[in-house]
Motif scaffolding. Structure first.
Motif, PDB file in Angstrom:
ATOM      1  N   THR A  48      33.956  62.884  37.036  1.00 47.23           N
ATOM      2  CA  THR A  48      33.045  62.407  38.090  1.00 47.23           C
ATOM      3  C   THR A  48      33.761  62.312  39.424  1.00 47.23           C
ATOM      4  OG1 THR A  48      31.758  61.127  36.470  1.00 47.23           O
ATOM      5  CG2 THR A  48      31.506  60.537  38.790  1.00 47.23           C
ATOM      6  N   ASP A  49      34.971  61.761  39.417  1.00 45.74           N
ATOM      7  CA  ASP A  49      35.748  61.637  40.665  1.00 45.74           C
ATOM      8  C   ASP A  49      36.049  63.008  41.269  1.00 45.74           C
ATOM      9  OD1 ASP A  49      35.754  58.900  40.434  1.00 45.74           O
ATOM     10  OD2 ASP A  49      37.768  58.787  39.539  1.00 45.74           O
ATOM     11  N   LYS A  50      36.397  63.972  40.414  1.00 49.82           N
ATOM     12  CA  LYS A  50      36.705  65.316  40.907  1.00 49.82           C
ATOM     13  C   LYS A  50      35.464  66.001  41.486  1.00 49.82           C
ATOM     14  CE  LYS A  50      40.691  66.233  37.909  1.00 49.82           C
ATOM     15  NZ  LYS A  50      41.259  67.094  36.832  1.00 49.82           N
ATOM     16  N   LEU A  51      34.333  65.765  40.838  1.00 54.15           N
ATOM     17  CA  LEU A  51      33.093  66.362  41.344  1.00 54.15           C
ATOM     18  C   LEU A  51      32.694  65.748  42.690  1.00 54.15           C
ATOM     19  CD1 LEU A  51      30.980  66.651  38.069  1.00 54.15           C
ATOM     20  CD2 LEU A  51      31.902  68.532  39.417  1.00 54.15           C
ATOM     21  N   LYS A  52      32.898  64.440  42.832  1.00 53.44           N
ATOM     22  CA  LYS A  52      32.582  63.782  44.106  1.00 53.44           C
ATOM     23  C   LYS A  52      33.444  64.340  45.228  1.00 53.44           C
ATOM     24  CE  LYS A  52      30.961  59.324  42.290  1.00 53.44           C
ATOM     25  NZ  LYS A  52      31.263  57.867  42.153  1.00 53.44           N
ATOM     26  N   LYS A  53      34.735  64.539  44.936  1.00 55.55           N
ATOM     27  CA  LYS A  53      35.640  65.098  45.937  1.00 55.55           C
ATOM     28  C   LYS A  53      35.239  66.527  46.279  1.00 55.55           C
ATOM     29  CE  LYS A  53      40.496  66.094  46.939  1.00 55.55           C
ATOM     30  NZ  LYS A  53      40.194  67.471  47.397  1.00 55.55           N
ATOM     31  N   ALA A  54      34.856  67.296  45.256  1.00 52.92           N
ATOM     32  CA  ALA A  54      34.464  68.686  45.479  1.00 52.92           C
ATOM     33  C   ALA A  54      33.215  68.772  46.355  1.00 52.92           C
ATOM     34  CB  ALA A  54      34.232  69.378  44.146  1.00 52.92           C
ATOM     35  N   VAL A  55      32.253  67.876  46.108  1.00 50.34           N
ATOM     36  CA  VAL A  55      31.033  67.855  46.919  1.00 50.34           C
ATOM     37  C   VAL A  55      31.361  67.455  48.350  1.00 50.34           C
ATOM     38  CG1 VAL A  55      28.846  66.640  47.283  1.00 50.34           C
ATOM     39  CG2 VAL A  55      29.463  67.465  44.996  1.00 50.34           C
ATOM     40  N   ASP A  56      32.249  66.462  48.491  1.00 49.45           N
ATOM     41  CA  ASP A  56      32.653  66.024  49.837  1.00 49.45           C
ATOM     42  C   ASP A  56      33.313  67.171  50.597  1.00 49.45           C
ATOM     43  OD1 ASP A  56      33.042  63.916  51.821  1.00 49.45           O
ATOM     44  OD2 ASP A  56      35.161  64.098  51.357  1.00 49.45           O
ATOM     45  N   ASP A  57      34.197  67.907  49.917  1.00 51.85           N
ATOM     46  CA  ASP A  57      34.853  69.059  50.539  1.00 51.85           C
ATOM     47  C   ASP A  57      33.829  70.128  50.902  1.00 51.85           C
ATOM     48  OD1 ASP A  57      37.336  67.919  50.325  1.00 51.85           O
ATOM     49  OD2 ASP A  57      37.919  68.993  48.501  1.00 51.85           O
ATOM     50  N   LEU A  58      32.881  70.334  50.006  1.00 50.23           N
ATOM     51  CA  LEU A  58      31.857  71.349  50.226  1.00 50.23           C
ATOM     52  C   LEU A  58      31.044  71.045  51.477  1.00 50.23           C
ATOM     53  CD1 LEU A  58      30.422  73.863  49.005  1.00 50.23           C
ATOM     54  CD2 LEU A  58      28.886  72.271  47.822  1.00 50.23           C
ATOM     55  N   GLU A  59      30.662  69.790  51.634  1.00 54.25           N
ATOM     56  CA  GLU A  59      29.844  69.398  52.783  1.00 54.25           C
ATOM     57  C   GLU A  59      30.641  69.396  54.090  1.00 54.25           C
ATOM     58  OE1 GLU A  59      28.206  65.679  51.549  1.00 54.25           O
ATOM     59  OE2 GLU A  59      26.588  66.618  50.383  1.00 54.25           O
ATOM     60  N   LYS A  60      31.970  69.263  53.984  1.00 55.24           N
ATOM     61  CA  LYS A  60      32.821  69.307  55.179  1.00 55.24           C
ATOM     62  C   LYS A  60      33.271  70.728  55.511  1.00 55.24           C
ATOM     63  CE  LYS A  60      34.807  64.663  54.703  1.00 55.24           C
ATOM     64  NZ  LYS A  60      36.062  63.899  54.421  1.00 55.24           N
ATOM     65  N   GLY A  61      32.920  71.673  54.668  1.00 52.96           N
ATOM     66  CA  GLY A  61      33.317  73.053  54.910  1.00 52.96           C
ATOM     67  C   GLY A  61      34.680  73.391  54.364  1.00 52.96           C
ATOM     68  N   VAL A  62      35.285  72.459  53.617  1.00 54.00           N
ATOM     69  CA  VAL A  62      36.605  72.707  53.038  1.00 54.00           C
ATOM     70  C   VAL A  62      36.466  73.655  51.845  1.00 54.00           C
ATOM     71  CG1 VAL A  62      38.596  71.652  51.917  1.00 54.00           C
ATOM     72  CG2 VAL A  62      37.411  70.452  53.754  1.00 54.00           C
ATOM     73  N   LYS A  63      37.391  74.620  51.781  1.00 52.93           N
ATOM     74  CA  LYS A  63      37.365  75.595  50.693  1.00 52.93           C
ATOM     75  C   LYS A  63      38.701  75.563  49.959  1.00 52.93           C
ATOM     76  CE  LYS A  63      34.397  78.483  53.561  1.00 52.93           C
ATOM     77  NZ  LYS A  63      34.291  79.764  54.313  1.00 52.93           N
ATOM     78  N   PRO A  64      38.894  74.599  49.075  1.00 48.04           N
ATOM     79  CA  PRO A  64      40.172  74.470  48.367  1.00 48.04           C
ATOM     80  C   PRO A  64      40.504  75.733  47.576  1.00 48.04           C
ATOM     81  CG  PRO A  64      38.786  72.537  48.021  1.00 48.04           C
ATOM     82  CD  PRO A  64      37.920  73.586  48.638  1.00 48.04           C
ATOM     83  N   ASP A  65      41.775  76.090  47.614  1.00 46.74           N
ATOM     84  CA  ASP A  65      42.272  77.232  46.847  1.00 46.74           C
ATOM     85  C   ASP A  65      43.057  76.687  45.657  1.00 46.74           C
ATOM     86  OD1 ASP A  65      43.582  79.392  45.785  1.00 46.74           O
ATOM     87  OD2 ASP A  65      44.281  80.189  47.700  1.00 46.74           O
ATOM     88  N   PRO A  66      42.577  76.920  44.448  1.00 44.67           N
ATOM     89  CA  PRO A  66      43.270  76.360  43.267  1.00 44.67           C
ATOM     90  C   PRO A  66      44.689  76.902  43.093  1.00 44.67           C
ATOM     91  CG  PRO A  66      41.614  77.969  42.597  1.00 44.67           C
ATOM     92  CD  PRO A  66      41.405  77.729  44.059  1.00 44.67           C
TER      93      PRO A  66
END
Length: 381
Positions: A48-66
Motif C-alpha cells: 500500500t505504501d509503495k502504491l501511494k508513493k507511485a501514485v504521488d510520483d505519477l501525479e507529479k510527473g515523476v518517472k522512476p527508473d527501476p
C-alpha cells in the motif's frame, strides 16, 4: 483479494509467492491496451505504501527508473559538473569521495527506494572516518546528485536534504616548518634532481597558495625585477580566491635563482619534446608541458621533504604557506604586512587561519616584564 482505492485509482492487493502484489487500474493507453501500475512487498502495508508513493510520483510527473541507482545519480552529477568549468582538483576531490565514501555504502540502492534513514545511517557510519569538512562535502554531493535527478523526473523528493550532517572526526591542524627545517628543505629543493624544487622554494619564500602556484605562468613572472604577479588560481573559472589575492610580490633571490634554472631546463625539454610539447606557459609542469594535478604536486613535494630528512607523510604542500607566515611573524614583520603579502582582505582572516603560526602579540608585555624584573628561571638559578 482485497479491493483498494488510492487517490482516484481503483485496484487490488493479492497474495503472490512469499509476499503480496498490488495493482492499480490506470485506464487505457493510446493503443487500447489496459494500463496497470504494480508494486510488490512482504506485507499488505508495504504494498500500500509503495502504491501511494507511485501514485504521488505519477501525479507529479515523476518517472522512476527501476534500474537507476544512487551510483548512477552520483555519476551523472559528476559528469555534469565536469563540464561546468570546475577546477580539476575540485572534480578529483568529488570523484574520490564518490568512489570511496559514497558508492561502496549506498551506491547499490535504487534511487527511488533511498530513504532518509539510509542516508542518516550512512553518514553516521562515515563520521568516524572522515573529518567534518569531508563529511559535509560528500553529503552535499549526494544532495546535489538527487536534486539533479529530481529535475530530470527520476525521483519525487530529495531525502538527503531531510538529514543533518553529523560531526566528523577532528581535522589535523596545519603546522609550519621550523626555521631549521625550512633551511634544510630549501637546501634540498635547490638540487637539480628535484623537478619540483623551484615550486617548494617559491612557496616557502613567497607564501603563495598551492592553487596559485599550480597555475602560475611565465608571463606573470618578471625575473629581471624579481616580481611575481598572482593573476590566476586553480579554482572555478581560474579566478583567485579573493580580489585582493590578485597581487604582485617581490621574490627573494633564492627563488629567482631557482626559477632561472627551471626556465633553462624547460627550454631544453621543449626542444626534446618537439611537437609533442604542450605549451601552456606554465611555470610548474611536466616535462611535456602538461599541468600538474594537486596529487602529483603532493607526491613530488614529499620526495623533497623525505630527502631533506623529514617525515614526508606528516606534511602537505599548503603548509609551506603556513611556514612563510610563521617565519615572517617570528622575525617581527607586522601582522598588517603579512596579511597583504598572503593576499588576505584583512588581518582578521590572517589571525583566524594562521593563529598557530603567528607570534602571540599579547605575550609581549610579559616578555618585557621578564627582561626588566627577571624571570622565574633566573631567580631559581
Amino acid at each position: 483479494m482485497a479491493k483498494i482505492l488510492i487517490g482516484k485509482y481503483e485496484g487490488s492487493i493479492y497474495k503472490e509467492g512469499n509476499g503480496y502484489t498490488g495493482a492499480l487500474e490506470l485506464g487505457f493507453g493510446p493503443n487500447g491496451k489496459r494500463k496497470r501500475l504494480k508494486r510488490k512487498g512482504r506485507t499488505k502495508t508495504d504494498v500500500t505504501d509503495k502504491l501511494k508513493k507511485a501514485v504521488d510520483d505519477l501525479e507529479k510527473g515523476v518517472k522512476p527508473d527501476p534500474h537507476y541507482y544512487v551510483r548512477n545519480a552520483a555519476g551523472d552529477f559528476l559528469t555534469a559538473i565536469s563540464k561546468s568549468g570546475k577546477a580539476p582538483n575540485t572534480i578529483e576531490t568529488y570523484r574520490s569521495l564518490i568512489d570511496n565514501q559514497l558508492i561502496p555504502f549506498i551506491g547499490g540502492i535504487r534511487l527511488e527506494d533511498l530513504t532518509a534513514d539510509n542516508v542518516e545511517t550512512w553518514l553516521n557510519g562515515r563520521a568516524e572516518h572522515l573529518t567534518s569538512s569531508s563529511l559535509g562535502i560528500v553529503h552535499n554531493i549526494l544532495q546535489r546528485a538527487i536534486r539533479r535527478a529530481a529535475r530530470h523526473d527520476k525521483v519525487g523528493r530529495n531525502v538527503a536534504e531531510l538529514v543533518d550532517t553529523p560531526e566528523g572526526k577532528p581535522g589535523r591542524p596545519s603546522r609550519s616548518l621550523s626555521l631549521e627545517q625550512a633551511k634544510a628543505v630549501l637546501a634540498e629543493a635547490a638540487k637539480p634532481e628535484h623537478r619540483l624544487g623551484a615550486y617548494v622554494v617559491l612557496a616557502i619564500v613567497s607564501g603563495l597558495r598551492t592553487e596559485e602556484l599550480r597555475t602560475l605562468k611565465w608571463s606573470a613572472v618578471d625575473l629581471d625585477t624579481a616580481t611575481v604577479y598572482v593573476l590566476r588560481a586553480d579554482r572555478h573559472k581560474g579566478e583567485t580566491k579573493t580580489a585582493l589575492s590578485r597581487r604582485g610580490l617581490g621574490i627573494a633571490d633564492m627563488a629567482i635563482e631557482a626559477l632561472r634554472s627551471l626556465k633553462k631546463r624547460q627550454a631544453a625539454e621543449r626542444l626534446k619534446a618537439g611537437e609533442q610539447y604542450e605549451d601552456h606557459d606554465l611555470v610548474f609542469c611536466h616535462e611535456t608541458g602538461a599541468p600538474y594535478t594537486a596529487q602529483q604536486v603532493r607526491l613530488r613535494f614529499r620526495k623533497v621533504l623525505s630527502a631533506a630528512g623529514l617525515n614526508a607523510e606528516e606534511w602537505c604542500p599548503r603548509e609551506l604557506r603556513h611556514t612563510f607566515v610563521s617565519i615572517m611573524s617570528d622575525h617581527g614583520v607586522p601582522l598588517e604586512k603579512i596579511s597583504d603579502l598572503v593576499g588576505h582582505k584583512d588581518t582578521t582572516t590572517t589571525r583566524t587561519v594562521y593563529r598557530h603560526q603567528l607570534r602571540p602579540e599579547i605575550r609581549e608585555g610579559a616578555e618585557h616584564m621578564n627582561d626588566i624584573f627577571g624571570s622565574k628561571a633566573d631567580k631559581s638559578a
